[in-house]
Design a protein around this motif. Structure first.
Motif, PDB file in Angstrom:
ATOM      1  N   PRO B  39       0.808  -1.230   0.000  1.00 10.96           N
ATOM      2  CA  PRO B  39       0.000   0.000   0.000  1.00 10.96           C
ATOM      3  C   PRO B  39       0.844   1.284   0.000  1.00 10.96           C
ATOM      4  CG  PRO B  39      -0.813  -1.547   1.636  1.00 10.96           C
ATOM      5  CD  PRO B  39       0.450  -2.130   1.098  1.00 10.96           C
ATOM      6  N   THR B  40       2.059   1.212   0.578  1.00 12.01           N
ATOM      7  CA  THR B  40       2.898   2.420   0.591  1.00 12.01           C
ATOM      8  C   THR B  40       3.273   2.844  -0.818  1.00 12.01           C
ATOM      9  OG1 THR B  40       4.761   0.948   0.950  1.00 12.01           O
ATOM     10  CG2 THR B  40       3.919   2.125   2.871  1.00 12.01           C
ATOM     11  N   ILE B  41       3.439   1.849  -1.699  1.00 15.25           N
ATOM     12  CA  ILE B  41       3.767   2.154  -3.104  1.00 15.25           C
ATOM     13  C   ILE B  41       2.560   2.821  -3.762  1.00 15.25           C
ATOM     14  CG2 ILE B  41       4.415   1.137  -5.334  1.00 15.25           C
ATOM     15  CD1 ILE B  41       6.600   0.451  -3.628  1.00 15.25           C
ATOM     16  N   ALA B  42       1.397   2.265  -3.464  1.00 15.37           N
ATOM     17  CA  ALA B  42       0.181   2.819  -4.056  1.00 15.37           C
ATOM     18  C   ALA B  42      -0.001   4.272  -3.656  1.00 15.37           C
ATOM     19  CB  ALA B  42      -1.018   1.987  -3.617  1.00 15.37           C
ATOM     20  N   LYS B  43       0.432   4.589  -2.445  1.00 13.70           N
ATOM     21  CA  LYS B  43       0.295   5.971  -1.953  1.00 13.70           C
ATOM     22  C   LYS B  43       1.052   6.961  -2.839  1.00 13.70           C
ATOM     23  CE  LYS B  43      -0.978   6.748   2.758  1.00 13.70           C
ATOM     24  NZ  LYS B  43      -1.327   5.415   3.280  1.00 13.70           N
ATOM     25  N   GLU B  44       2.174   6.511  -3.400  1.00 12.41           N
ATOM     26  CA  GLU B  44       2.964   7.376  -4.258  1.00 12.41           C
ATOM     27  C   GLU B  44       2.220   7.712  -5.552  1.00 12.41           C
ATOM     28  OE1 GLU B  44       6.713   8.353  -3.869  1.00 12.41           O
ATOM     29  OE2 GLU B  44       5.619   8.370  -1.976  1.00 12.41           O
ATOM     30  N   MET B  45       1.322   6.825  -5.935  1.00 10.73           N
ATOM     31  CA  MET B  45       0.577   7.033  -7.185  1.00 10.73           C
ATOM     32  C   MET B  45      -0.766   7.649  -6.828  1.00 10.73           C
ATOM     33  SD  MET B  45       1.262   3.222  -8.644  1.00 10.73           S
ATOM     34  CE  MET B  45       2.886   2.484  -8.621  1.00 10.73           C
ATOM     35  N   TYR B 113      -0.425   9.687 -16.018  1.00 11.96           N
ATOM     36  CA  TYR B 113      -1.725   9.089 -15.719  1.00 11.96           C
ATOM     37  C   TYR B 113      -1.834   8.759 -14.224  1.00 11.96           C
ATOM     38  CZ  TYR B 113      -5.499   5.690 -15.592  1.00 11.96           C
ATOM     39  OH  TYR B 113      -6.643   5.024 -15.275  1.00 11.96           O
ATOM     40  N   LEU B 114      -0.752   8.231 -13.675  1.00 12.69           N
ATOM     41  CA  LEU B 114      -0.773   7.860 -12.251  1.00 12.69           C
ATOM     42  C   LEU B 114      -0.549   9.057 -11.336  1.00 12.69           C
ATOM     43  CD1 LEU B 114       1.327   4.582 -12.518  1.00 12.69           C
ATOM     44  CD2 LEU B 114      -1.110   4.757 -11.992  1.00 12.69           C
ATOM     45  N   ASN B 115      -0.154  10.163 -11.947  1.00 13.73           N
ATOM     46  CA  ASN B 115       0.084  11.417 -11.213  1.00 13.73           C
ATOM     47  C   ASN B 115       1.148  11.252 -10.123  1.00 13.73           C
ATOM     48  OD1 ASN B 115      -0.127  14.034 -10.555  1.00 13.73           O
ATOM     49  ND2 ASN B 115      -2.268  13.977  -9.899  1.00 13.73           N
ATOM     50  N   ILE B 116       2.355  10.917 -10.565  1.00 16.21           N
ATOM     51  CA  ILE B 116       3.482  10.783  -9.635  1.00 16.21           C
ATOM     52  C   ILE B 116       4.424  11.965  -9.894  1.00 16.21           C
ATOM     53  CG2 ILE B 116       5.293   9.245  -8.792  1.00 16.21           C
ATOM     54  CD1 ILE B 116       3.819   6.999 -10.348  1.00 16.21           C
ATOM     55  N   LYS B 117       4.316  12.955  -9.044  1.00 13.22           N
ATOM     56  CA  LYS B 117       4.968  14.240  -9.302  1.00 13.22           C
ATOM     57  C   LYS B 117       6.479  14.105  -9.471  1.00 13.22           C
ATOM     58  CE  LYS B 117       4.547  18.914  -9.045  1.00 13.22           C
ATOM     59  NZ  LYS B 117       5.932  19.097  -9.391  1.00 13.22           N
ATOM     60  N   LYS B 118       7.101  13.368  -8.567  1.00 13.00           N
ATOM     61  CA  LYS B 118       8.571  13.272  -8.603  1.00 13.00           C
ATOM     62  C   LYS B 118       9.060  12.642  -9.898  1.00 13.00           C
ATOM     63  CE  LYS B 118       9.061  12.635  -3.700  1.00 13.00           C
ATOM     64  NZ  LYS B 118       9.126  11.542  -2.736  1.00 13.00           N
ATOM     65  N   LEU B 119       8.363  11.575 -10.291  1.00 10.70           N
ATOM     66  CA  LEU B 119       8.763  10.883 -11.512  1.00 10.70           C
ATOM     67  C   LEU B 119       8.543  11.776 -12.735  1.00 10.70           C
ATOM     68  CD1 LEU B 119       9.826   8.291 -12.765  1.00 10.70           C
ATOM     69  CD2 LEU B 119       7.518   7.357 -12.749  1.00 10.70           C
ATOM     70  N   LEU B 120       7.468  12.548 -12.715  1.00  6.64           N
ATOM     71  CA  LEU B 120       7.198  13.470 -13.822  1.00  6.64           C
ATOM     72  C   LEU B 120       8.296  14.519 -13.947  1.00  6.64           C
ATOM     73  CD1 LEU B 120       3.360  14.071 -13.548  1.00  6.64           C
ATOM     74  CD2 LEU B 120       4.580  13.038 -15.457  1.00  6.64           C
ATOM     75  N   ASP B 121       8.664  15.106 -12.808  1.00  4.59           N
ATOM     76  CA  ASP B 121       9.722  16.121 -12.829  1.00  4.59           C
ATOM     77  C   ASP B 121      11.017  15.529 -13.369  1.00  4.59           C
ATOM     78  OD1 ASP B 121       8.055  17.990 -11.845  1.00  4.59           O
ATOM     79  OD2 ASP B 121       8.776  17.890  -9.780  1.00  4.59           O
ATOM     80  N   PHE B 122      11.314  14.340 -12.880  1.00  6.28           N
ATOM     81  CA  PHE B 122      12.555  13.692 -13.294  1.00  6.28           C
ATOM     82  C   PHE B 122      12.548  13.399 -14.797  1.00  6.28           C
ATOM     83  CE2 PHE B 122      14.406   9.298 -13.820  1.00  6.28           C
ATOM     84  CZ  PHE B 122      15.700   9.738 -14.002  1.00  6.28           C
ATOM     85  N   LEU B 123      11.435  12.840 -15.284  1.00  2.00           N
ATOM     86  CA  LEU B 123      11.384  12.483 -16.707  1.00  2.00           C
ATOM     87  C   LEU B 123      11.350  13.721 -17.600  1.00  2.00           C
ATOM     88  CD1 LEU B 123       8.984   9.410 -16.558  1.00  2.00           C
ATOM     89  CD2 LEU B 123      11.443   9.390 -17.001  1.00  2.00           C
TER      90      LEU B 123
END
Lengths: 526, 176
Positions: B39-45, B113-123
């Protein structure tokens, strides 16, 4: 995998808003290049409103990773940079610019590009301009001359930083009405220029002079100025500076000249001034302490002179509002007597390596500070004399046995003087005769010879302290009780009001202590 | 295929400290492959988390039709590192080294789509770095932008902004 490809093949292009966001991360050169993609992206680069022109933005790390160190290629790069800058500003499609920052060694040869930049920037509403033309190499670049006829019109410039420029003698600043902050770095400064500056920039609040050569004595006269920062760096101008600024709140002064003085004299006339930071080898004969009369916070950094005779004596006799004094990296060569009528904090003694040499300490404290200061005071291991002035409402539950801890930590302490003043006469106390004998088991002292107890000392808690001292200070010669009604509070002043909280009862003191006085010690009750 | 992916997932979730698997979340990719995550992973998304919140945690199987089983493991790997506070420059460099341009874009869309801010910034930064110093043609291909300038218009434009078209890196052809 083939099915996967099919799923993605239709949606694999990124939406325009994302592309636009990615373009906003590009360097200027790469951003401008996007205008050639298609008509849709033609004006995209006009969205960039904060324009930073530096080596990375105008070239690429791959082509020009750093400035050349020999002159012909350096000049070539300068020329290219200026030409690109000029071209950028001429073709920039945006309607609005919010800030401009140039960080590249340009000079008078590139005036056309810089003028064009400022002209267009100001027209498009820039409120922040930074021209940082300092050169780290030794090439002699003739500095750019800042002279702005375009700035005479209305503009929204509030922040201006000029580095390694010359201000033209005819610069009148008449257009800089909205300027709030002016920073001059490596700019030669003359009095007549400052005169126009302060006359015209009626909203100027922050003024910094960094490593500027002062070509004449300076008068900083401004009714709007709040913060002033003078950093002389290694430059020795040997001039006078007069600061007359009625609203000025803080001054920071620093100089890298440890032994020579960079200026001749700094006179301050700013009665609102409450914070003064000073970083320099010496302060005596350079700053007139009488200008710091209302300062509450003061920081000294790197002083190399005798703090007691050159600094502290003047400081505490002139600055009567002091609450916060910091000595950082200062060289303590001699004893320090620190006293101030309203001093609340003496910070950062820990950073002074030779702290243990401190032999003579005077402190004023309120009751509320005791808990903090009793921890700090046990660090002064070489104390020979300690004077404490304690002001605060009498509380029967408060005892003074913590003073024994300080005495224990200072084995060479010979003289202890304690003055207690009941700040609130409404809570005046009658002498109670109930006495609980409490023990301070560890206390023993072999050097303490003289103890003086002044003021509101006719209470059971002080008797208790005296009793401990009489029993456990083996060489104690004299212990004096006195009840002067007004007493010296430092800085040449005596208390004016009558502190009549205490019924001084000689018999009471005598009754309680007579059995504990031994042969070699005298108990004096005045 | 399903077997292979879930074994990969086991190795990925070794670092998880919570052994009670009762609350694991099942993410179902667009090509119907199930990924079990903590569930902690899901929280990131954010998208997944809001789905869980809306159903009061009763539903633990979440379909993600827009995301392929090829991208999802990358997303999960990044989220795991992010939770563990182990996102370093080295990890990021290693992470994108495996990905070609097309994959970076797909991953970007998945993260979007998953709205993961950190990953978006990085990519975003990864893509910006990949198109920096590249030719206009390369950038057009990268984003699928069609050139609608006439040759004359483009020549004029390139002349006006000549300073930006110098020193361009050769196009690398890792695209398919």
């Amino acid at each position: 995998m083939n099915t996967l490809k099919k799923i993605n093949s239709e949606s694999t292009e990124l939406p325009d808003c994302i592309i636009s966001h990615i373009f906003s991360l590009l360097s200027l050169k790469n951003l401008v290049k996007t205008s050639a993609l298609s008509k849709q992206w033609y004006h995209e680069w006009g969205l960039r409103k904060d324009l930073t022109f530096d080596l990375h933005n105008m070239f690429d790390y791959s082509t020009v990773p750093e400035l050349p160190t020999t002159l012909p290629p350096f000049q070539q790069i300068q020329f290219q940079f200026a030409a690109s800058l000029y071209n950028f500003m001429q073709t920039y499609p945006g309607d609005m610019i919010s800030s401009i920052r140039v960080k590249f060694p340009l000079g008078i040869d590139h005036t056309y590009a810089i003028d064009g930049l400022i002209h267009k920037g100001v027209l498009k509403g820039a409120n922040r301009i930074e021209l940082l033309f300092a050169c780290e190499t030794d090439f002699n670049i003739q500095p750019y001359k800042f002279l702005f006829p375009f700035l005479s019109g209305p503009n929204s410039l509030t922040y201006l930083h000029l580095q390694n420029c010359h201000l033209a003698a005819t610069m009148e600043f008449s257009g800089l009405k909205n300027l709030r902050t002016l920073v001059l770095t490596i700019v030669p400064v003359k009095q007549n220029m400052l005169h126009y500056l302060f006359f015209n920039c009626i909203h100027l609040e922050n003024f910094s002079l960094n490593q500027c050569l002062f070509l004449s004595d300076l008068k900083i006269t401004s009714p709007s100025l709040l913060h002033l920062n003078i950093n002389c760096g290694p430059i020795i101008s040997w001039r006078n500076i007069d600061i007359i600024a009625s609203k000025l709140l803080s001054i920071e002064f620093s100089s890298d000249c440890n032994y020579d003085r960079s200026l001749r004299m700094v006179n301050i006339k700013s009665h609102m001034l409450f914070k003064f930071s000073y970083k320099c080898g010496n302060i005596s004969n350079l700053v007139d302490f009488s200008g710091l009369r209302n300062v509450t916070t003061i920081e000294f950094d790197g002083l190399r002179e005798c703090l007691q005779s050159e600094v502290i004596t003047h400081l505490f006799s002139e600055c009567l509002q002091l609450q916060d004094v910091t000595f950082k990296e200062c060289n303590i060569k001699c004893d320090m007597k620190i006293s101030g009528s309203r001093m609340e904090n003496v910070y950062n003694f820990g950073t002074i390596a030779r702290l243990h040499l401190l032999e003579d300490l005077t402190m004023h404290l309120g009751l509320s500070q005791i808990s903090v200061l009793r921890k700090d005071l046990v660090r002064f291991q070489n104390l020979r004399q300690l004077k404490l002035f304690i002001v605060g409402a009498y509380k029967p539950e408060r005892d003074y046995l913590w003073i024994l801890d300080i005495a224990m930590a200072s084995p060479h302490l010979q003289k202890l003087s304690l003055t207690i003043r009941n700040g609130n006469s409404k809570t005046s106390h009658m002498v109670g005769s109930q006495r609980q004998r409490r023990e301070h088991v560890r206390f023993i002292h072999k050097d303490l010879k003289y103890v003086e107890l002044h003021g509101c000392v006719c209470s059971i808690t002080v008797i208790e302290l005296a009793s401990h001292l009489l029993r456990s200070a083996t060489l104690l010669k004299q212990i004096t009780f006195s009840c002067r009604h007004n007493f010296y509070i430092g800085a040449g002043r005596w208390t004016l009001d009558f502190d009549g909280c205490c019924w001084f009862e000689r018999n009471f003191i005598h009754e309680h202590l007579k059995d504990e006085v031994n042969e070699q010690c005298r108990l004096i009750i005045l | 295929m399903a077997e292979e992916v879930s074994s990969q997932m086991n190795s990925l979730s070794i670092s998880e400290t919570n052994p009670s698997s009762s609350a694991t979340i099942s993410l179902v990719s667009g090509d119907d492959i199930v990924f079990k995550v903590e569930p902690t992973i899901a929280k990131e998304m954010e998208t997944v988390q809001s789905f869980i919140d809306e159903t009061d945690g009763k539903i633990t199987t979440i379909p993600l039709p827009n995301i392929s089983s090829h991208d999802l493991p990358y997303v999960i790997e990044y989220c795991e590192k992010s939770i563990a506070g182990k996102i370093t420059k080295e990890f990021e460099a290693e992470f994108v080294k495996k990905l070609n341009n097309e994959e970076v874009k797909e991953l970007f869309l998945a993260a979007n789509y998953l709205n993961i801010k950190k990953l978006l910034d990085f990519l975003s930064q990864v893509i910006a770095d990949r198109i920096a110093n590249k030719s206009v043609e390369y950038v057009r291909r990268y984003f699928g932008i069609e050139n609608d300038f006439t040759p004359e218009e483009e020549a004029k434009l390139r002349e006006e902004l000549a300073w930006t078209f110098t020193g361009v890196d050769p196009d690398d052809e890792d695209e398919n």
